[in-house]
Design an enzyme around this catalytic site. Structure first.
Site, PDB file in Angstrom:
ATOM      1  N   MET A 186      35.440  40.619  31.900  1.00 34.78           N
ATOM      2  CA  MET A 186      35.506  40.625  33.271  1.00 34.78           C
ATOM      3  C   MET A 186      36.841  39.700  33.804  1.00 34.78           C
ATOM      4  O   MET A 186      36.509  39.181  34.932  1.00 34.78           O
ATOM      5  CB  MET A 186      34.335  39.744  33.580  1.00 34.78           C
ATOM      6  CG  MET A 186      32.784  40.634  33.587  1.00 34.78           C
ATOM      7  SD  MET A 186      32.915  42.007  35.020  1.00 34.78           S
ATOM      8  CE  MET A 186      32.374  40.762  36.320  1.00 34.78           C
ATOM      9  N   TYR A 187      37.830  39.686  33.226  1.00 34.64           N
ATOM     10  CA  TYR A 187      38.908  38.826  33.593  1.00 34.64           C
ATOM     11  C   TYR A 187      39.527  39.706  34.757  1.00 34.64           C
ATOM     12  O   TYR A 187      39.444  40.905  34.773  1.00 34.64           O
ATOM     13  CB  TYR A 187      39.967  38.833  32.573  1.00 34.64           C
ATOM     14  CG  TYR A 187      39.987  38.239  31.402  1.00 34.64           C
ATOM     15  CD1 TYR A 187      39.227  36.920  31.390  1.00 34.64           C
ATOM     16  CD2 TYR A 187      40.442  38.768  30.209  1.00 34.64           C
ATOM     17  CE1 TYR A 187      38.928  36.405  30.037  1.00 34.64           C
ATOM     18  CE2 TYR A 187      40.282  37.867  28.899  1.00 34.64           C
ATOM     19  CZ  TYR A 187      39.600  36.661  28.933  1.00 34.64           C
ATOM     20  OH  TYR A 187      39.476  35.993  27.812  1.00 34.64           O
ATOM     21  N   GLY A 188      39.559  38.939  36.038  1.00 35.38           N
ATOM     22  CA  GLY A 188      40.187  39.336  37.025  1.00 35.38           C
ATOM     23  C   GLY A 188      38.792  39.428  37.954  1.00 35.38           C
ATOM     24  O   GLY A 188      38.928  40.011  39.321  1.00 35.38           O
ATOM     25  N   GLY A 189      37.576  39.448  37.423  1.00 32.03           N
ATOM     26  CA  GLY A 189      36.409  39.548  38.341  1.00 32.03           C
ATOM     27  C   GLY A 189      35.745  40.722  38.602  1.00 32.03           C
ATOM     28  O   GLY A 189      36.163  41.755  37.917  1.00 32.03           O
ATOM     29  N   GLU A 248      35.816  31.650  32.256  1.00 32.46           N
ATOM     30  CA  GLU A 248      35.344  33.034  32.528  1.00 32.46           C
ATOM     31  C   GLU A 248      34.315  33.593  31.504  1.00 32.46           C
ATOM     32  O   GLU A 248      34.946  33.341  30.169  1.00 32.46           O
ATOM     33  CB  GLU A 248      36.269  34.136  32.622  1.00 32.46           C
ATOM     34  CG  GLU A 248      35.782  35.509  32.630  1.00 32.46           C
ATOM     35  CD  GLU A 248      34.804  35.804  33.834  1.00 32.46           C
ATOM     36  OE1 GLU A 248      34.742  35.383  35.057  1.00 32.46           O
ATOM     37  OE2 GLU A 248      33.582  36.385  33.147  1.00 32.46           O
ATOM     38  N   SER A 279      33.030  36.323  30.401  1.00 35.40           N
ATOM     39  CA  SER A 279      33.200  37.397  29.750  1.00 35.40           C
ATOM     40  C   SER A 279      34.560  37.941  29.699  1.00 35.40           C
ATOM     41  O   SER A 279      35.323  37.965  30.848  1.00 35.40           O
ATOM     42  CB  SER A 279      32.389  38.690  30.555  1.00 35.40           C
ATOM     43  OG  SER A 279      32.823  39.951  29.774  1.00 35.40           O
ATOM     44  N   CYS A 331      35.536  42.623  41.391  1.00 36.10           N
ATOM     45  CA  CYS A 331      36.218  43.886  42.187  1.00 36.10           C
ATOM     46  C   CYS A 331      36.960  44.651  40.976  1.00 36.10           C
ATOM     47  O   CYS A 331      36.820  45.913  41.309  1.00 36.10           O
ATOM     48  CB  CYS A 331      37.157  43.033  42.863  1.00 36.10           C
ATOM     49  SG  CYS A 331      38.353  43.999  43.614  1.00 36.10           S
ATOM     50  N   HIS A 366      54.763  59.549  63.322  1.00 31.73           N
ATOM     51  CA  HIS A 366      54.146  60.887  63.746  1.00 31.73           C
ATOM     52  C   HIS A 366      54.636  61.750  62.396  1.00 31.73           C
ATOM     53  O   HIS A 366      55.514  61.708  62.097  1.00 31.73           O
ATOM     54  CB  HIS A 366      54.759  61.349  64.846  1.00 31.73           C
ATOM     55  CG  HIS A 366      54.445  62.810  65.161  1.00 31.73           C
ATOM     56  ND1 HIS A 366      53.067  63.095  65.486  1.00 31.73           N
ATOM     57  CD2 HIS A 366      55.031  63.949  64.964  1.00 31.73           C
ATOM     58  CE1 HIS A 366      53.074  64.516  65.675  1.00 31.73           C
ATOM     59  NE2 HIS A 366      54.044  65.140  65.171  1.00 31.73           N
TER      60      HIS A 366
HETATM   61  C1  LIG Z   1      29.786  48.594  43.432  1.00 30.85           C
HETATM   62  C2  LIG Z   1      30.466  47.746  44.339  1.00 30.85           C
HETATM   63  C3  LIG Z   1      31.536  48.240  45.094  1.00 30.85           C
HETATM   64  C4  LIG Z   1      32.181  47.209  45.967  1.00 30.85           C
HETATM   65  N1  LIG Z   1      33.131  47.587  46.790  1.00 30.85           N
HETATM   66  C5  LIG Z   1      33.603  46.883  47.362  1.00 30.85           C
HETATM   67  C6  LIG Z   1      34.849  46.894  48.119  1.00 30.85           C
HETATM   68  O1  LIG Z   1      35.531  48.373  48.179  1.00 30.85           O
HETATM   69  N2  LIG Z   1      35.532  46.267  48.896  1.00 30.85           N
HETATM   70  C7  LIG Z   1      35.307  44.866  49.025  1.00 30.85           C
HETATM   71  O2  LIG Z   1      35.688  44.135  49.569  1.00 30.85           O
HETATM   72  N3  LIG Z   1      34.173  44.442  48.468  1.00 30.85           N
HETATM   73  C8  LIG Z   1      33.330  45.259  47.305  1.00 30.85           C
HETATM   74  N4  LIG Z   1      32.292  44.936  46.793  1.00 30.85           N
HETATM   75  C9  LIG Z   1      32.027  43.399  46.576  1.00 30.85           C
HETATM   76  C10 LIG Z   1      32.885  42.570  45.898  1.00 30.85           C
HETATM   77  O3  LIG Z   1      33.163  43.328  44.647  1.00 30.85           O
HETATM   78  C11 LIG Z   1      32.558  41.397  45.805  1.00 30.85           C
HETATM   79  O4  LIG Z   1      32.169  40.772  47.319  1.00 30.85           O
HETATM   80  C12 LIG Z   1      33.504  40.265  44.984  1.00 30.85           C
HETATM   81  O5  LIG Z   1      33.863  40.884  43.919  1.00 30.85           O
HETATM   82  C13 LIG Z   1      33.180  38.941  44.826  1.00 30.85           C
HETATM   83  O6  LIG Z   1      33.955  38.425  44.253  1.00 30.85           O
HETATM   84  P1  LIG Z   1      33.684  36.655  43.845  1.00 30.85           P
HETATM   85  O7  LIG Z   1      35.115  36.145  44.186  1.00 30.85           O
HETATM   86  O8  LIG Z   1      32.551  36.234  44.598  1.00 30.85           O
HETATM   87  O9  LIG Z   1      33.384  36.807  42.557  1.00 30.85           O
HETATM   88  P2  LIG Z   1      33.427  37.836  41.102  1.00 30.85           P
HETATM   89  O10 LIG Z   1      34.515  38.794  41.335  1.00 30.85           O
HETATM   90  O11 LIG Z   1      32.093  38.449  41.103  1.00 30.85           O
HETATM   91  O12 LIG Z   1      33.457  36.952  39.820  1.00 30.85           O
HETATM   92  C14 LIG Z   1      32.541  36.066  39.559  1.00 30.85           C
HETATM   93  C15 LIG Z   1      33.074  36.060  37.898  1.00 30.85           C
HETATM   94  O13 LIG Z   1      32.357  34.704  37.423  1.00 30.85           O
HETATM   95  C16 LIG Z   1      31.780  35.055  36.072  1.00 30.85           C
HETATM   96  N5  LIG Z   1      30.767  34.065  35.797  1.00 30.85           N
HETATM   97  C17 LIG Z   1      29.424  34.158  36.248  1.00 30.85           C
HETATM   98  N6  LIG Z   1      28.945  33.015  35.727  1.00 30.85           N
HETATM   99  C18 LIG Z   1      29.517  32.407  35.171  1.00 30.85           C
HETATM  100  C19 LIG Z   1      29.570  31.134  34.291  1.00 30.85           C
HETATM  101  N7  LIG Z   1      28.447  30.383  33.991  1.00 30.85           N
HETATM  102  N8  LIG Z   1      30.614  30.861  33.432  1.00 30.85           N
HETATM  103  C20 LIG Z   1      31.851  31.483  33.493  1.00 30.85           C
HETATM  104  N9  LIG Z   1      32.126  32.490  34.317  1.00 30.85           N
HETATM  105  C21 LIG Z   1      30.950  33.152  34.990  1.00 30.85           C
HETATM  106  C22 LIG Z   1      31.535  36.415  36.112  1.00 30.85           C
HETATM  107  O14 LIG Z   1      31.622  36.809  34.897  1.00 30.85           O
HETATM  108  C23 LIG Z   1      32.559  37.141  37.069  1.00 30.85           C
HETATM  109  O15 LIG Z   1      33.612  37.597  36.381  1.00 30.85           O
HETATM  110  C24 LIG Z   1      31.795  45.819  45.938  1.00 30.85           C
HETATM  111  C25 LIG Z   1      30.578  45.448  44.994  1.00 30.85           C
HETATM  112  C26 LIG Z   1      29.915  46.282  44.243  1.00 30.85           C
HETATM  113  C27 LIG Z   1      28.819  45.852  43.446  1.00 30.85           C
END
Ligand SMILES: Cc1cc2nc3c(=O)[nH]c(=O)nc-3n(C[C@H](O)[C@H](O)[C@H](O)COP(=O)(O)OP(=O)(O)OC[C@H]3O[C@@H](n4cnc5c(N)ncnc54)[C@H](O)[C@@H]3O)c2cc1C
Length: 453
Positions: A43-46, A38, A40, A48, A439
């Site tokens: 960004m642990y946990g991504g 990861e 950053s 979401c 209910h």
């Molecule tokens: C404001 C907002 C609100 C949202 N609300 C909702 C909601 O209510 N419900 C819903 O279902 N979805 C929602 N979404 C969409 C949802 O957040 C995304 O679809 C989801 O988080 C995508 O997850 P993912 O598994 O693709 O990867 P992510 O969770 O995006 O994780 C990717 C990770 O990869 C890391 N990374 C990137 N490049 C590299 C690299 N080269 N080397 C190492 N690490 C790297 C990043 O730092 C990141 O932590 C929302 C999105 C936004 C922007």
């Protein structure tokens, strides 16, 4: 304290997204070695947890409770930092899993190099299988002056503002734009939405789009449709001007304190050096995958937003399920097997939808019936004092199957899951009409809604 980095792992996951972290835990629990890279520590946990679903819904909930922005901001930060720690520990404590903080890029189809944290040392790691789960980032349209402006924010940047932007323009009237618009209005900001499409919420049925429009404008949100933002100019360090053309092609301008750009998202693939592994990308850089989420290279999969599928956390999780079954001989292996899923917009009240809409049922020539129930007729809504909206069902009269459902009400995002289960179990609509629900609940209103069919 992070674990020692080894030169080889059976599995390497790039990006701590929903699908990737679930896959990492599952593989490690099976006794396979897993490296989770990861880039950053924030960004642990991504996305979401840190910059998307969770922080926005925390702010929205607290705006509804009329908690001032700065307090809501602190609550949101405390929540995300707690979840971040829990997510890191959940993986790191598994004996076969290692979390590596650094940015990954491909060297070959079995090798990745990782630029470690702030130090920038490079380590090379071999892996038998590689899973790309790098997510997406906001797309910035090519508007003159946009990138140069100091008053431009993406959703990620806006979530980091400790003070409320009091007069904000939002470019883009999609889900993210509407959620921020409604949330900012609830916190007391002046909000203007700039939507390039001629109609507001053009995918929705007219009655749905009209009611959401009424609800938002009643909160003072100004919605402009059919507009094209031509130029962005900073006036000073607190004010920015948008120059735009309206539907009639007249040149107009508006001064605000901040602009949120919510015009779609791009995959985080540019820095991955995908060509070194022979991984093909398509439109806008999304990774091309087959129905099993395999890239053009057999031992490499792409999960979540980066593979060009629907951009939701629950889809990233479902991508995990497909890969889990492929690796364990299960039966759910292809995206073609994916069933219906719902979407929700977290305005107040919420808008949730599944299946097809009335206009699509008409276009496709179904023999269908529409049932509609106002929220004012639901006892639970009266108790809650939240009586705006309606429930709308579209049913196939030939088969008695539910074709689609749209809900505008509080808890719509919860309620829609009941309809989803019935649809995916291929039950007739009568199963919900005659279900014995608790209910007083919002869900029991489905008895009345489906009795209208
Ligand atoms: C404001 C907002 C609100 C949202 N609300 C909702 C909601 O209510 N419900 C819903 O279902 N979805 C929602 N979404 C969409 C949802 O957040 C995304 O679809 C989801 O988080 C995508 O997850 P993912 O598994 O693709 O990867 P992510 O969770 O995006 O994780 C990717 C990770 O990869 C890391 N990374 C990137 N490049 C590299 C690299 N080269 N080397 C190492 N690490 C790297 C990043 O730092 C990141 O932590 C929302 C999105 C936004 C922007």
């Amino acid at each position: 304290m992070e674990k020692e980095i080894k030169p080889h792992y059976q599995n390497l996951i790039i990006g701590f997204g929903k699908g990737g972290k679930t896959l990492a835990a599952w593989l490690a629990a099976r006794g396979e070695t897993v490296a989770m890279v990861e880039k950053s520590e924030k960004m642990y946990g991504g996305a979401c947890i840190n910059i998307a679903c969770i922080p926005t819904k925390s702010l929205i909930k607290n705006a509804e409770k009329q908690i001032p922005y700065q307090k809501a901001f602190t609550i949101k930060n405390d929540l995300t930092s707690t979840l971040r720690k829990i997510n890191f520990r959940a993986l790191e404590q598994l004996p076969f899993a290692t979390v590596i903080s650094g940015e990954a890029s491909f060297v070959s189809e079995n090798e990745v190099q990782v630029k470690l944290g702030a130090i920038g040392d490079i380590v090379k790691i071999h892996a038998d299988r590689i899973f790309i789960n790098t997510g997406s980032r906001p797309y910035l349209p090519p508007i003159d002056g946009l990138r140069a402006s100091a008053r431009i924010f993406t959703s990620t940047a806006l979530l980091e503002q400790s003070a409320l932007e009091k007069d904000i323009a939002i470019i883009g009237g999609g889900f993210i734009g509407l959620e921020f618009a409604d949330m900012y209005a609830k916190f007391g900001a002046k909000v203007t939405i700039f939507e390039s499409g001629d109609t507001f919420l053009s995918k929705e049925d007219c009655d749905v789009a009209e009611l959401i429009y009424e609800i938002l404008t009643a909160k003072g949100i100004h919605i402009l449709t059919g507009v094209s933002v031509e130029k962005v100019e900073d006036i000073n360090d607190k004010k920015v001007k948008l120059r735009y053309k309206n539907k009639a092609n007249d040149c107009k301008s508006l001064e605000v304190t901040a602009i949120l750009v919510a015009t779609g998202r791009m995959p985080n693939t540019a820095g991955l050096n995908l060509t070194a592994a022979g991984i093909k990308t398509g439109e806008r850089g999304f990774i091309m995958v087959d129905d099993e989420l395999k890239t053009s290279v057999p031992n490499i999969w792409a999960i979540g937003d980066c593979n060009g599928g629907p951009q939701f956390t629950f889809i990233s999780l479902d991508d995990f399920r497909l890969i889990r079954d492929q690796l364990s001989g299960g039966s759910y292996t292809s995206v073609k097997q994916r069933r219906q899923f719902a979407s929700s917009v977290f305005t107040t009240p919420q808008l949730a939808h599944i299946g097809i809409r009335e206009k699509e049922a008409k276009e496709r020539g179904y023999d269908y019936k529409v049932a509609k129930l106002p929220i004012t007729s639901i006892p639970r809504a009266k108790i809650n004092g939240e009586t705006q909206g309606f429930l709308k069902a579209v049913v196939d009269l030939k088969t008695n199957k539910i074709l689609g459902c749209t809900l505008i009400c509080n808890d719509a995002n919860e309620m829609i899951n009941t309809v989803q289960v019935a649809m995916n179990a291929e039950q007739d609509y009568q199963i919900i009409r005659d279900a014995v629900f608790t209910h007083p609940s919002m869900t029991e209103a489905f008895n009345d809604l489906y009795a209208l069919v």
